[in-house]
Design a protein around this motif. Structure first.
Motif, PDB file in Angstrom:
ATOM      1  N   ALA A  44     -39.253  61.921  28.533  1.00 41.77           N
ATOM      2  CA  ALA A  44     -40.243  61.687  29.715  1.00 41.77           C
ATOM      3  C   ALA A  44     -40.901  60.157  29.370  1.00 41.77           C
ATOM      4  N   ARG A  45     -41.085  59.796  28.265  1.00 38.20           N
ATOM      5  CA  ARG A  45     -41.532  58.404  27.983  1.00 38.20           C
ATOM      6  C   ARG A  45     -40.646  57.372  28.461  1.00 38.20           C
ATOM      7  N   LEU A  46     -39.261  57.769  27.824  1.00 36.34           N
ATOM      8  CA  LEU A  46     -38.193  56.702  28.221  1.00 36.34           C
ATOM      9  C   LEU A  46     -37.832  56.620  29.745  1.00 36.34           C
ATOM     10  N   GLN A  47     -38.076  57.725  30.583  1.00 36.78           N
ATOM     11  CA  GLN A  47     -37.960  57.715  31.860  1.00 36.78           C
ATOM     12  C   GLN A  47     -39.076  56.913  32.680  1.00 36.78           C
ATOM     13  N   GLU A  48     -40.290  56.789  31.956  1.00 37.39           N
ATOM     14  CA  GLU A  48     -41.144  56.210  32.272  1.00 37.39           C
ATOM     15  C   GLU A  48     -41.023  54.545  32.297  1.00 37.39           C
ATOM     16  N   GLU A  49     -40.489  54.292  31.037  1.00 34.04           N
ATOM     17  CA  GLU A  49     -40.296  52.967  30.751  1.00 34.04           C
ATOM     18  C   GLU A  49     -39.063  52.565  31.788  1.00 34.04           C
TER      19      GLU A  49
END
Length: 79
Positions: A44-49
């Motif tokens: 999820a964090r990588l998708q946001e980034e």
């Protein structure tokens, strides 16, 4: 069919072994679920980034397009 004491001991040992295996499997499952949750949070964090960087890229492309347009107008006007 009548079971003697030895048969009962063997059965008791087998049940105990199965319970130990079950306990280890349960602990392993909990550990794997925790790792899965961590990986899902990381995803999820990588998708946001990724989304943020794609937005930045779109903004840069728009600015470059605007600058190219202004340069074209300038060179047309100066010619």
């Amino acid at each position: 069919m009548e079971m003697d004491v030895q048969d009962l001991r063997v059965l008791e040992e087998k049940i105990e072994m199965l319970l130990q295996v079950l306990g280890r499997l349960k602990a392993e499952r909990e550990e794997l679920l925790l790792k899965l949750q961590e990986k899902e949070a990381e995803l999820a964090r990588l998708q946001e980034e990724l989304n943020r960087r794609e937005e930045e890229r779109r903004a840069v492309r728009e600015r470059i397009g605007h600058l190219i347009e202004r340069l074209s107008q300038f060179s047309e006007g100066g010619a």
